[in-house]
Design a protein around this motif. Sequence first.
Motif, PDB file in Angstrom:
ATOM      1  N   ALA B  67      -7.923   4.739   5.139  1.00 40.24           N
ATOM      2  CA  ALA B  67      -6.519   5.127   5.310  1.00 40.24           C
ATOM      3  C   ALA B  67      -5.789   5.175   3.967  1.00 40.24           C
ATOM      4  CB  ALA B  67      -5.826   4.162   6.278  1.00 40.24           C
ATOM      5  N   ALA B  68      -6.083   4.220   3.101  1.00 43.53           N
ATOM      6  CA  ALA B  68      -5.380   4.189   1.814  1.00 43.53           C
ATOM      7  C   ALA B  68      -5.707   5.438   1.000  1.00 43.53           C
ATOM      8  CB  ALA B  68      -5.784   2.931   1.043  1.00 43.53           C
ATOM      9  N   ASP B  69      -6.967   5.759   0.957  1.00 44.26           N
ATOM     10  CA  ASP B  69      -7.392   6.951   0.213  1.00 44.26           C
ATOM     11  C   ASP B  69      -6.783   8.216   0.814  1.00 44.26           C
ATOM     12  OD1 ASP B  69      -9.199   8.600  -1.529  1.00 44.26           O
ATOM     13  OD2 ASP B  69     -10.011   9.141   0.451  1.00 44.26           O
ATOM     14  N   LEU B  70      -6.798   8.311   2.119  1.00 40.58           N
ATOM     15  CA  LEU B  70      -6.235   9.498   2.780  1.00 40.58           C
ATOM     16  C   LEU B  70      -4.739   9.596   2.478  1.00 40.58           C
ATOM     17  CD1 LEU B  70      -8.157   9.094   6.140  1.00 40.58           C
ATOM     18  CD2 LEU B  70      -8.277  11.127   4.674  1.00 40.58           C
ATOM     19  N   ALA B  71      -4.069   8.466   2.541  1.00 38.82           N
ATOM     20  CA  ALA B  71      -2.624   8.450   2.280  1.00 38.82           C
ATOM     21  C   ALA B  71      -2.329   8.865   0.840  1.00 38.82           C
ATOM     22  CB  ALA B  71      -2.058   7.061   2.563  1.00 38.82           C
ATOM     23  N   GLU B  72      -3.181   8.451  -0.052  1.00 36.94           N
ATOM     24  CA  GLU B  72      -3.017   8.768  -1.471  1.00 36.94           C
ATOM     25  C   GLU B  72      -3.183  10.270  -1.733  1.00 36.94           C
ATOM     26  OE1 GLU B  72      -2.490   6.526  -3.938  1.00 36.94           O
ATOM     27  OE2 GLU B  72      -2.679   7.929  -5.606  1.00 36.94           O
ATOM     28  N   GLU B  73      -4.150  10.876  -1.051  1.00 35.95           N
ATOM     29  CA  GLU B  73      -4.552  12.236  -1.396  1.00 35.95           C
ATOM     30  C   GLU B  73      -3.970  13.334  -0.510  1.00 35.95           C
ATOM     31  OE1 GLU B  73      -6.212  13.022  -4.043  1.00 35.95           O
ATOM     32  OE2 GLU B  73      -6.511  10.937  -4.650  1.00 35.95           O
ATOM     33  N   ALA B  86      -8.611   6.599  17.578  1.00 36.33           N
ATOM     34  CA  ALA B  86      -7.541   7.261  16.824  1.00 36.33           C
ATOM     35  C   ALA B  86      -6.294   6.407  16.659  1.00 36.33           C
ATOM     36  CB  ALA B  86      -7.180   8.583  17.524  1.00 36.33           C
ATOM     37  N   MET B  87      -6.007   5.587  17.659  1.00 39.14           N
ATOM     38  CA  MET B  87      -4.661   4.985  17.668  1.00 39.14           C
ATOM     39  C   MET B  87      -4.369   4.123  16.447  1.00 39.14           C
ATOM     40  SD  MET B  87      -4.900   2.294  20.925  1.00 39.14           S
ATOM     41  CE  MET B  87      -5.445   3.447  22.173  1.00 39.14           C
ATOM     42  N   GLU B  88      -5.345   3.344  16.007  1.00 36.68           N
ATOM     43  CA  GLU B  88      -5.069   2.470  14.862  1.00 36.68           C
ATOM     44  C   GLU B  88      -5.004   3.254  13.549  1.00 36.68           C
ATOM     45  OE1 GLU B  88      -4.027  -0.483  14.920  1.00 36.68           O
ATOM     46  OE2 GLU B  88      -4.450  -1.061  16.986  1.00 36.68           O
ATOM     47  N   ILE B  89      -5.916   4.190  13.387  1.00 40.28           N
ATOM     48  CA  ILE B  89      -5.867   5.001  12.164  1.00 40.28           C
ATOM     49  C   ILE B  89      -4.546   5.748  12.071  1.00 40.28           C
ATOM     50  CG2 ILE B  89      -7.075   6.751  10.786  1.00 40.28           C
ATOM     51  CD1 ILE B  89      -9.522   6.369  12.557  1.00 40.28           C
ATOM     52  N   ALA B  90      -4.129   6.299  13.192  1.00 43.04           N
ATOM     53  CA  ALA B  90      -2.872   7.052  13.209  1.00 43.04           C
ATOM     54  C   ALA B  90      -1.723   6.159  12.730  1.00 43.04           C
ATOM     55  CB  ALA B  90      -2.585   7.573  14.614  1.00 43.04           C
ATOM     56  N   ALA B  96       1.770   4.633   6.089  1.00 43.06           N
ATOM     57  CA  ALA B  96       1.573   4.942   4.665  1.00 43.06           C
ATOM     58  C   ALA B  96       2.264   6.252   4.277  1.00 43.06           C
ATOM     59  CB  ALA B  96       0.085   5.028   4.353  1.00 43.06           C
ATOM     60  N   GLY B  97       3.004   6.838   5.205  1.00 41.58           N
ATOM     61  CA  GLY B  97       3.815   7.998   4.849  1.00 41.58           C
ATOM     62  C   GLY B  97       3.140   9.350   5.011  1.00 41.58           C
ATOM     63  N   VAL B  98       2.017   9.373   5.680  1.00 38.35           N
ATOM     64  CA  VAL B  98       1.325  10.651   5.891  1.00 38.35           C
ATOM     65  C   VAL B  98       1.655  11.192   7.280  1.00 38.35           C
ATOM     66  CG1 VAL B  98      -0.913  11.806   5.834  1.00 38.35           C
ATOM     67  CG2 VAL B  98      -0.563   9.708   4.540  1.00 38.35           C
ATOM     68  N   LYS B  99       1.780  12.482   7.372  1.00 32.92           N
ATOM     69  CA  LYS B  99       1.973  13.089   8.682  1.00 32.92           C
ATOM     70  C   LYS B  99       0.620  13.187   9.383  1.00 32.92           C
ATOM     71  CE  LYS B  99       6.117  15.503   7.350  1.00 32.92           C
ATOM     72  NZ  LYS B  99       6.678  16.720   6.733  1.00 32.92           N
ATOM     73  N   VAL B 100       0.630  12.996  10.680  1.00 28.93           N
ATOM     74  CA  VAL B 100      -0.621  12.924  11.435  1.00 28.93           C
ATOM     75  C   VAL B 100      -0.604  13.884  12.627  1.00 28.93           C
ATOM     76  CG1 VAL B 100      -2.038  11.445  12.923  1.00 28.93           C
ATOM     77  CG2 VAL B 100      -1.115  10.541  10.762  1.00 28.93           C
TER      78      VAL B 100
END
Lengths: 351, 351, 351, 351
Positions: B67-73, B86-90, B96-100
């Motif tokens: 999740a951290a890497d995805l949020a960063e990139e 899905a629920m926890e990753i979402a 972390a500020g990413v749209k899902v």
Amino acid sequence: MSQIIKAGLVGVTGYTGMELARLMVHHSSMELVRATSRSEAGKKLADIYPFLNRLPLGDLVITQPDAADLAEECDVVFLAVPHKTAMEIAAELIEAGVKVVDLSADFRINDKAVYEAWYKVEHTRADLLKEAVYGLPELYLDRIMGARLIANPGCYPTSAILGLAPALKAGLVETSDIVIDAKSGASGAGRGAKVGNLFCEVADSFRAYGLPTHRHTPEIEQELSKLGGTDITVSFSTHLLPIDRGILSTIYTKLRAETSLDAVHAAYTEFYADKPLVRVLPKGQLPETRFVRGTVFCDIGLVVDPRTGRLIILSAIDNLCRGASGQALMNANLICGLDIDEGLPMAPMMP
Amino acid sequence: MSQIIKAGLVGVTGYTGMELARLMVHHSSMELVRATSRSEAGKKLADIYPFLNRLPLGDLVITQPDAADLAEECDVVFLAVPHKTAMEIAAELIEAGVKVVDLSADFRINDKAVYEAWYKVEHTRADLLKEAVYGLPELYLDRIMGARLIANPGCYPTSAILGLAPALKAGLVETSDIVIDAKSGASGAGRGAKVGNLFCEVADSFRAYGLPTHRHTPEIEQELSKLGGTDITVSFSTHLLPIDRGILSTIYTKLRAETSLDAVHAAYTEFYADKPLVRVLPKGQLPETRFVRGTVFCDIGLVVDPRTGRLIILSAIDNLCRGASGQALMNANLICGLDIDEGLPMAPMMP
Amino acid sequence: MSQIIKAGLVGVTGYTGMELARLMVHHSSMELVRATSRSEAGKKLADIYPFLNRLPLGDLVITQPDAADLAEECDVVFLAVPHKTAMEIAAELIEAGVKVVDLSADFRINDKAVYEAWYKVEHTRADLLKEAVYGLPELYLDRIMGARLIANPGCYPTSAILGLAPALKAGLVETSDIVIDAKSGASGAGRGAKVGNLFCEVADSFRAYGLPTHRHTPEIEQELSKLGGTDITVSFSTHLLPIDRGILSTIYTKLRAETSLDAVHAAYTEFYADKPLVRVLPKGQLPETRFVRGTVFCDIGLVVDPRTGRLIILSAIDNLCRGASGQALMNANLICGLDIDEGLPMAPMMP
Amino acid sequence: MSQIIKAGLVGVTGYTGMELARLMVHHSSMELVRATSRSEAGKKLADIYPFLNRLPLGDLVITQPDAADLAEECDVVFLAVPHKTAMEIAAELIEAGVKVVDLSADFRINDKAVYEAWYKVEHTRADLLKEAVYGLPELYLDRIMGARLIANPGCYPTSAILGLAPALKAGLVETSDIVIDAKSGASGAGRGAKVGNLFCEVADSFRAYGLPTHRHTPEIEQELSKLGGTDITVSFSTHLLPIDRGILSTIYTKLRAETSLDAVHAAYTEFYADKPLVRVLPKGQLPETRFVRGTVFCDIGLVVDPRTGRLIILSAIDNLCRGASGQALMNANLICGLDIDEGLPMAPMMP
């Protein structure tokens, strides 16, 4: 087996004719002695159907259709020609003393006016409508055995009527709210050369067609009305599956009262107890068209949905075999005094 | 478009992940910069999908989901993983500020209890259910455009809801008597290695499955109830077609009053007037799954049957494109300020 | 791209016409302004192709083919009509100053006598044979860019020639012992209404046809002979696959000397280094028709069998796209000064 | 028919076991009294194969494989288990006095070293290799009739060997330049749950696989070498067809001398004159897999190409029936003193 029954086939070039030829190869009490076609007369069967090479039937020479000749040579004749074409030949043959199994729609509808309204042609032999017996053995076994003229049921009606018969007979469901969502393989569309039936137009796709006026509707309603004891109108929809053979009808009914799956299953099992060619599947199992492929079985699965109060009936047949030529052979067996399933394969090809 | 939007895909090995990869190849404003898979991390996309050879996307190296890497990139992340996963990753990504855009069922059902009853798992992030927007743009365009979390609709629900929305909104049909007979291609069953999904078990056959408790039922009823303004219960049946892609739903409704096809067609045309990705077909035309293959179109055909007082609605989509990844991309486009159809092919492959 | 190129299509009702329409939907530098058909003139494209509903191209009105009109309105014209029909129209259009991409066989064979021997018709415009450029861009890029008349290659020849070109050019294989075993999807048989192309005659079966005199033979031999620098005769066999699209050619050659797979692979990779629409697969990978579905890619797999001293080449294309309309569009792009792949989808539909 | 022969089947859950069950339903002189499976023991056959519902065989209870029990109850046992698994069971059964038809590869290769090189396992019962008879009745009828252990041929080898036997026996073709390009339906890949065999990975596509080291190669070469009287090495390639059943082999050979089609056809017709289960098609006809579907026929078509000096042989079988269980039943019939075709359907299902 004392004597071989001699059979004729009028119209050998379509899929129903082809299917009847396939079945006759394995029949030990009935022999195909005539096969007719206006366009292919003079050829041997194996010339047009290479799959009959080296089989006895492959050497049968196709002739022009001729009622006198057929009457002379045959005990029973199958008519695998389009509706309207069949009615006059049927009459001629019967008058000449031959038993007839007509695979067309010409003698299925009891009421001349209804026939003419749906088929848009005049019925010139309505005098025979009363005598013709609707060839669904699970409903009309006794009458079939004494008949001269069998109106072989349509493919969709076979599936729909066998699926609904026990429920209607037992009064389990409302007669005013029946939906039949039916899906058929492409052989049901016949062997005519039409762009819409090309491989590239059918494969890898799915579509409905003919809504809401498919010609099998009056046939279904006629028989359901008799079973239900009241006039029944149904929503009947047809779809084209990218498979060669098989019909699956998903039938939606409203239960009259809260009824358990156990009770429904018991009613179906009882109705078909002595009718081994309809298989009521164990509770929880649903039919698949491949499980009846190439056979005359009708497989029925039952679903009760307490949330909606509906009984959903799944009914599967092979449209060419139980829905046409196989059922025709069942009927021919019966009118000739043979066992209903003589010559009929019982094990579907899997896969 | 000044700047390229960066997208991530969690779960690249299933058919929905594969379909999203296909679509991203042609997107000029959004770039796939992350694709994750627990089992395939370290490989390039072209290693597992040879059809991406020599295409830029083929060189993308698959990573472990983080999740951290995805949020960063990433600006936006697609979740193509099973429900519950899905629920926890979402939740992590949103925080972390990413749209899902979540392609699973985890945020589709507004009511935690209903979700848990049908999916048989605990919902641990029910706090997000209120915020999540059901990603059917024809119904929720404005809310989608401002959302952080999109619950991407199921394939069957997309087809059923788009088919019924105008009729329910206009009050044309009874809300108490709706039957949805749906048929889907085999990609809807996923890419898991199961005997039941083998070629030899699916080809040349047809069957119903999951009756009468398919998990898409509550999702359909939730949205239809909102449209109809009352609690709606439906009969919903699913069938497996021997095709790769495509859903056709045949929907049976009772008209409240005698209504002409013209009037129904006008209501549908008006409802979808400014929504170009739903095509109300000309009167008399019925949809075919191939006409929407590989696209996000939903094609709708209408039949009025005066004999039974029913309106029959035919609704066709591509289950992988409009029913999953294509619609996910529509939603991602919208939440990122792009045109709804950017990167989406409009012309189906024929044949 | 300042100005939109105007294109015409003569013969819109077959599968190649249909495919060209599909591709033009996504072309941003070229617009289809004329589509002709003798039988469908007056209708809109969407009337005969419902998949074009609501797309701009769907509103294009089909016209009667008229060389003057086409010359007036178009910069480039695609001929998707049968051989013999194409030759005169092509000549008229060229004389009127229009560039022509002919998808028929009329200008592919350099030698009038060879054409007439295989196609059994007189070639009335043999004066143009010398000018016509064989439209295989990997071999004739420069000549194509300056051409007025493109002879668009046949589907089987495209697959066979691209598969063999590097081996022949590098002198790796014997020129006297080449076997091309080719298999094609059913769209290659065209859209004519013939019993042999019905779904029920093609599905669930497989057969060879046209042995040993398929008309693509001289086209293949002509181009291979140029590549090999000597007269080459091949065994070329064709088979009908129960799929819509795709050709896979399995090509058997004898290696001149013991050669490693590494060496063969290096020769192929080098030959196609700057030709991105042919993908030489990594060693050990074999092509599948689905990996090129709907695209202009030609995928090539290589097998060296030390036991037999053979190099076996597997070459896969989409017969309608790379094998017909897609390649036609590549050629049209080139003669109009556009990039070779403009408007062409790169990602196949999977599954 | 005096006494019913009792048969056992070890390994009922794969496609070959399923096919044998289908065939046994119609056998009047042989009865399946044992069917074993480690995973399904305790269930009835109809529980795992709903297509056997209401048929006598459907009630057979599956047991654990037990050589003593099989020996006690059966006259003949079919082994439908993987190679390596079969060799020990076969030995135990033979020692216990039961006749064995082994559908695995374990006793097909005469040379232990060759078997071990290609199958990568140790052969622990090489003592039986000499006794085992290769069960191709057209070549080894007499030996089969007296055998205790039949090595039932592989599917591809059956097609290739029957196709080449007359040409090699008559010395018509070069033995050093044979190419066998074979294509098989998906049932040949077995019933294991693998992603590569899913409907969506096989349908609508075509690919080669296993080149150039398919395990059927040594079996083919062993038998061809005997027929040709010299060591023969072949190029043998396999492909996966999107159909359930059927193998078509296209076999390329070099004629030793100029030979007319008439002469080749005469040689083939003579070779198979008294072998009615191989059908040499009339000149000009080519086989189609559907024409042998569900049967033990091998259909052979012949093409002479004077341009290349090649004889091209087309050979079609049903891989599950003639290529496995049907041929196993032919062999079982023979070793039990029955007619070779007892219980075997002769008419393929069309369409």
